[in-house]
Design an enzyme around this catalytic site. Structure first.
Site, PDB file in Angstrom:
ATOM      1  CD  GLU A 127      40.685  33.813  51.265  1.00 46.09           C
ATOM      2  OE1 GLU A 127      39.900  33.431  50.756  1.00 46.09           O
ATOM      3  OE2 GLU A 127      40.511  35.060  52.154  1.00 46.09           O
ATOM      4  CG  MET A 267      39.089  34.631  56.664  1.00 47.02           C
ATOM      5  SD  MET A 267      39.351  34.853  54.780  1.00 47.02           S
ATOM      6  CE  MET A 267      38.685  33.286  54.383  1.00 47.02           C
ATOM      7  CD  GLU A 300      35.288  39.916  55.079  1.00 46.35           C
ATOM      8  OE1 GLU A 300      35.188  38.596  54.720  1.00 46.35           O
ATOM      9  OE2 GLU A 300      36.219  40.588  54.659  1.00 46.35           O
ATOM     10  CG  HIS A 303      33.105  36.563  51.321  1.00 44.67           C
ATOM     11  ND1 HIS A 303      33.350  36.221  50.111  1.00 44.67           N
ATOM     12  CD2 HIS A 303      34.009  37.533  51.836  1.00 44.67           C
ATOM     13  CE1 HIS A 303      34.303  36.821  49.709  1.00 44.67           C
ATOM     14  NE2 HIS A 303      34.661  37.695  50.664  1.00 44.67           N
TER      15      HIS A 303
END
Length: 835
Positions: A127, A267, A300, A303
């Site tokens: 990212e 991430m 996370e 997400h």
């Protein structure tokens, strides 16, 4: 602008002409253990429909060997970032064979050698746009594909990707592993990891649909991995989010891997979430650290729906995933994670980050204008994350929690595996809540800056709520009176605020010692206490029972100090008086960190030494008085390390504890991380030698030990030592991201401006060439970390005036550093004269 810096307009144009279907990736990292080998073979086959004859594929690597379009070889036209592809038809299969470069910056495919056992570990981090450093791709979030990965790696390694493993075959020098095809994903959330990782397995029974779980870390950290707690949080989170979003977890397995030299906290790669291994606690850890890790795990996990299932079209709408994940991390930590004080930490830590960012001249709306990738890289900031989460918390209150989650369910159902913009979300929320959100969006998502809220006490006792930069708020003002030496809440006024002045009807302040606007932290605003309330807080802050109210008061006092309205000396006195009684360790840690920052940045020069000595004495006494083995004891021990880098008043005692000639406080876990922090502090004041650092490294030869050792050596208060570290930071391209950060920390240790002031001109001469030649992550660390803390703005203003054509992202960083220096100088000048 280089061709590597993709723009919003050109990627939107590409998306209109290309419909991507699948990407097959074949990576070969069998030679990864040989550090002399700097590259790896990589092949990508992209299948897509096109309405254009020509496009480009993104790739930043060592070489491109061949390009084949629909079976026909083409000349390689590659400028180092873009591969030109022409002769396209309605349906196309394009194969690119290339070589990527192993990374040591944490961007792309990062390679790490563990100094403990010599083992090599690989992981990816992309990212916003670094998948192109590992395989040829269409590098933009709105071109999703189904991905099929094949990875060849040394035999005996863990080899992972987002999909489940489907098979493995022996090949010369290793093993070749295939992975299941993914559901549609953007390139930046694909992932690969490989190495002799330690793995703990689990399972979550998702209503009869078992989800395999995995927790991984380096083998040398296995003894410190508390996998049971991590798996427990994971199961709780999956259960909560599936029910809240009424959409089953869509990505199959759920692996979580803790990796070295990571640039981020974590991430959200579906099926293979990556975390900094700082969350693998090598020694003592506080409840706040465990809460922080749980919050990140849940962030996370959110997400998997907000960001992965439904993804923003371009980085303007980064908030569509990050603001939501930041909000959901705290919300789920309270609702399902077993951490009821998560909103207290949010009020202090996350909002504090947002308030700082939102007062910079580079502040921006939550829905930002992001013209290119360089701008996107710098937009992962306190506004996109914490301010966005703060206003979402207010939105939930505005539309109602049930309506909010119904809107989220509609959003996922309508846009699964697609890309969205702001109107798509607002439409879903409006449909389920019946509220018109256009005005709310304009006020909170599409404006920048923050309101300052205060209460005026009129002569007749009337209380009037005031706000600068008026916005709509729904908040409560808490009213507290002093009863038997304690601040006791006598009531509160809930009020809708729209204007600059709003009378608090029916209330007077005659018998109110503390008026606390936003007492429950429900809105996003900087709170300013009136003089009487400040006095009450200064004397009785620790008597407040409600930790959220204490968080709001602590934040208000800190903001007043940053603004020059509360003298640094008085802030330090308040912390010294009340921090030893602060029961919430996150609030305690923040108060200690703010005090350290205040002394170093905002204290007048002639008072700084005295304040630093006094603060170290405060920390030292509190350390010895804290309950043995408590979180407070550990927090104060860490504060001693920070304070001792500026003051040598306790150097001999600290050294004696480290060498074992004096016992440490009872119950204190003198683990390697704390020992290094103390040793670095001693080095910064000239009380630790290279031999001391050598001995510590011999006792702790871990990767973390090697990083700390580098800082300890560079921290010695010798001009030649600091000069060598300065040049190494800029010129030694072999430094990994962590080793660079350690070197910069050594250069800045102890705030010894006198040792590095001579490099100011060198700094401004280097930053632009460095930005052009180094990766954005490495360049950012140098630009921010080595910015001169001078007594004048002249040099930075001259650079800005002479470099108005510099890359916008670099310009932004320098402007932000200038603003920080200007605040330092302004607040120092506002300090009262020394008696």
């Amino acid at each position: 602008m280089t061709s590597a810096n993709l723009t919003r307009d050109e990627t939107a144009a590409r998306a209109r002409t290309i419909r991507l279907d699948t990407v097959e990736v074949d990576l070969d990292v069998r030679d990864a253990r040989d550090l002399a080998v700097q590259t790896f073979p990589t092949t990508a086959t992209l299948t897509f429909d096109a309405t254009t004859e020509t496009t480009w594929i993104d790739f930043i690597g060592a070489s491109v060997e061949s390009v084949t379009v629909n079976g026909a070889p083409r000349d390689v036209e590659w400028d180092g970032a873009r591969i030109r592809v022409d002769g396209l038809q309605a349906h196309n299969v394009v194969t690119v064979r290339a070589h990527g470069r192993y990374s040591t910056s944490g961007e792309g495919l990062h390679r790490f050698r563990d100094p403990v056992d010599g083992e090599v570990y690989l992981y990816t981090q992309y990212e916003p746009a670094d998948a192109r450093r590992v395989y040829p791709v269409f590098e933009q979030p709105d071109m999703k594909a189904r991905w099929r990965f094949t990875v060849s790696a040394p035999d005996g390694w863990q080899i992972l990707s987002g999909g489940a493993e489907t098979g493995r075959d022996g090949v010369p020098g290793g093993v070749r592993v295939g992975f299941a095809e993914t559901l549609p994903l953007s390139s930046y959330i694909t992932a690969v990891a490989a190495g002799p990782y330690h793995r703990v397995e689990g399972v979550w029974d998702g209503g009869g649909r078992p989800v395999p779980l995995g927790v991984l870390c380096r083998a040398s950290l296995a003894a410190h991995l508390d996998a049971d707690e991590i798996l427990d949080i994971t199961r709780r989170g999956l259960q909560f989010f599936e029910q809240a979003f009424a959409y089953p977890y869509p990505w199959g397995k759920y692996d979580q891997i803790f990796v070295p030299e990571y640039n981020l906290g974590a991430m959200e790669n579906p099926g293979l979430v990556t975390f900094t291994e700082a969350y693998v606690f090598r020694g003592a850890s506080t409840a706040a650290q465990h809460e922080g890790r749980a919050n990140t795990i849940l962030h996370e996990m959110a997400h998997m729906w907000f960001g992965d299932l439904v993804t923003m079209r371009w980085w303007d709408d980064l908030w569509l995933k990050e603001s939501f994940a930041d909000f959901m991390g705290a919300h789920a930590a309270v609702a399902a994670g077993g951490f009821p004080d998560a909103w207290v930490t949010f009020a202090s830590r996350r909002k504090g980050w947002a308030y700082v960012q939102d007062q910079l001249p580079t502040t921006h709306p939550i829905v930002a204008d992001i013209p290119d990738l360089e701008a996107a890289k710098l937009n992962f900031d306190g506004i996109t994350y914490a301010k966005g989460a703060s206003v979402l918390k207010q939105l939930v209150a505005f539309v109602g929690e049930d309506a909010f989650f119904r809107g989220a369910r509609r959003y996922f159902a309508d846009h699964e595996f697609g890309n969205t913009t702001l109107p798509d979300l607002l439409s879903a929320l409006e449909s389920e809540s019946g509220r018109d959100l256009a005005a709310w969006s304009r006020a909170w998502l599409q404006t920048s800056g923050l309101s300052e809220i205060a209460v005026d006490r009129a002569a007749d006792g009337e209380l009037v709520l005031t706000q600068t930069d008026p916005r709509p708020h729904r908040l409560t003002c808490g009213l507290f009176s002093l009863v038997d030496g304690r601040l006791v809440r006598q009531g509160g006024v809930e009020v809708d605020v729209f204007e600059a002045r709003t009378p608090l009807a029916g209330e007077t302040g005659r018998d109110v010692d503390l008026v606390l606007p936003n007492v429950d932290d429900s809105t996003y605003a900087k709170v300013r206490l009136d003089a009487r309330s400040t006095d009450a807080a200064a004397a009785h802050l620790s008597s407040l029972d409600d930790p959220v109210a204490r968080a709001v008061v602590w934040a208000s006092l800190w903001n007043a100090t940053r603004d020059g309205d509360l003298p640094v000396g008085r802030f330090v006195d308040i912390v010294a008086r009340h921090a030893t009684h602060e029961s919430n360790v996150a609030l305690l840690a923040d108060a200690l960190a703010h005090t350290h920052l205040a002394i170093g940045h905002y204290a007048a020069a002639d008072a700084r030494g005295t304040l630093a000595d006094a603060w170290l004495q405060t920390c030292w006494r509190a350390l010895w008085q804290a309950a043995p083995g408590s979180d407070a004891q550990l927090a104060w021990a860490r504060a001693v390390g920070a304070a001792a880098a500026r003051s040598a008043a306790r150097a001999d005692e600290i050294h004696a504890i480290l060498d074992g000639s004096t016992p440490a406080p009872a119950g204190l876990a003198l683990d390697p991380d704390l020992r290094w922090a103390w040793l670095i502090a001693l080095a910064a004041t000239g009380h630790a030698s290279p031999e001391d650092a050598d001995a510590e490294l011999a006792a702790d030869p871990s990767a973390q030990g090697h990083v700390a050792y580098r800082t300890a050596l560079a921290a010695r208060p010798d001009a030649a030592v600091r000069a060598a570290a300065w040049h190494a930071a800029w010129e030694d391209s072999s430094l990994t991201n962590d080793h660079l950060a350690a070197t910069i920390a050594g250069v800045r240790a102890g705030d010894r401006r006198d040792l590095i002031a001579g490099f100011d001109d060198d700094y401004f001469a280097r930053i632009r060439p460095t930005w052009a030649s180094r990766s954005i992550e490495i360049a950012r660390r140098l630009v921010v970390g080595l910015f001169p803390s001078s007594d004048s703005l002249d040099d930075v203003d001259a650079w800005l005036a002479g470099n108005d054509d510099a890359p916008a992202a670099l310009h932004r960083l320098v402007i932000e550093q200038r603003d920080g220096l200007a605040r330092d100088l302004r607040v120092r000048a506002a300090q009262p004269a020394a008696p």
